[in-house]
Write an enzyme that holds these catalytic residues in place. Sequence first.
Site, mmCIF file in Angstrom:
data_model
loop_
_atom_site.group_PDB
_atom_site.id
_atom_site.type_symbol
_atom_site.label_atom_id
_atom_site.label_comp_id
_atom_site.label_asym_id
_atom_site.label_seq_id
_atom_site.Cartn_x
_atom_site.Cartn_y
_atom_site.Cartn_z
ATOM 1 C CG ASP A 1 -2.085 0.936 1.118
ATOM 2 O OD1 ASP A 1 -2.118 1.712 0.148
ATOM 3 O OD2 ASP A 1 -2.959 0.902 1.992
ATOM 4 C CG ASP B 1 -3.647 3.792 -2.960
ATOM 5 O OD1 ASP B 1 -4.529 2.946 -3.212
ATOM 6 O OD2 ASP B 1 -3.760 4.645 -2.063
ATOM 7 C CD GLU B 2 -5.470 -1.916 -0.816
ATOM 8 O OE1 GLU B 2 -5.598 -2.658 0.172
ATOM 9 O OE2 GLU B 2 -6.338 -1.076 -1.157
#
Length: 394
Positions: free
Chosen positions: A11, A105-106
Amino acid sequence: MIPQRHIVHIDLDSFFVSVERRLNPDLIGKPVIIGGSKDRGVVASCSYEARQYGIHSAMPSKQAYKLCPHAIFLHGSHGRYSDASREVTQIIHDSVPLYQKTSVDEFYIDLTGMDRFYDPYQLATDLRQRVIRETGLPISFGMASCKTVAKMATNQAKPNGQMRIEHGREKEFMAPLNISKIPMLGEKTCEKLYQYGIEKIADLQRASPIFLQSVFGKAGKYIWDKANGIDDSEIIPYSERKSMSTEHTFHQDTADRQVLETLLVSMTEELAFKLRSESKLASCLAIKIRYANFDTHTLQEKIALTSAEHILIPGIKNLLKRAWNQHRPVRLIGVKLSQLCTGSYQINLFEDNEEQIKLYKAMDTINFKYGNKTVCRAAGMEIAQRNFNPFHSE
């Protein structure tokens, strides 16, 4: 014998804020809020400094301003965040055999079987350091035997840290945490469990699955499994996106056709450049209009495969003409290109000429080298000069 799973959850910390800080280091250490302004919109992301005041994602910007009046509000840039996300995605793609991208973003990574040749934790550590080194973005990861525990480990490792949960120690790691730390366990479910005196995950681990099923139905077994670190869900391989979009929320509602059209031209030009930079073509375009009362309308149409704005822009203008009620002020407007496929610019024998094609190649070369919108239509330049940011994503 079934091999032990090695699942990594990655993350990017406060991703939108970190991208802005990469461009403007003066923002480092300050409370930063991405999304809208102090008077309007919602918080899309905020820095850890802002979170100390109780600010969180999806909070109304007005409320965030009351909690932290000295915070720095930024509208953000969907284009910048997409570009940064692609940087990280490419590094992961080049480094691991199997990964799943669950958001901008993960990521989840499956390193199962790699322990025959390498230390999976060291592989994940090296990958994290490479991302930090090559992008300048802070990133955290957790490693465990399943996706649920790996994600929880990441959250405990933040900010900018890493954590490994050894096989067989999942329950021990989870036990002292509040039940709200379990991914996908909603607020209402937690409130109901609190009513039964179940606050820590240890309480949930000791609860009877039969009792949980009597309260939550089939979901009761799912909740018990999660609390005990049981999660057999697989990593779904990452696949390329099938659409791209951008939208803009106005500070003040507008019914000015020139403003709407100028903004749409600039947004479409941006998306067309992105299509060409990713070697993509679109065969469907759409417009989104949200009025002052939040009534939202979308209209789309099929087109021949293209990445050329001189074809896309007239189509978008036509959709605006058909979709917009001129007597109602507009709060938000957006453009979406979908049904994407890989390919290069398709020459239209009846509309294109050699000069047109050379112009696109020259514009793209300059924009690739010096930054997007270094060369653009007058409408796009007008937007830039007015300091609009049409590429904010809510």
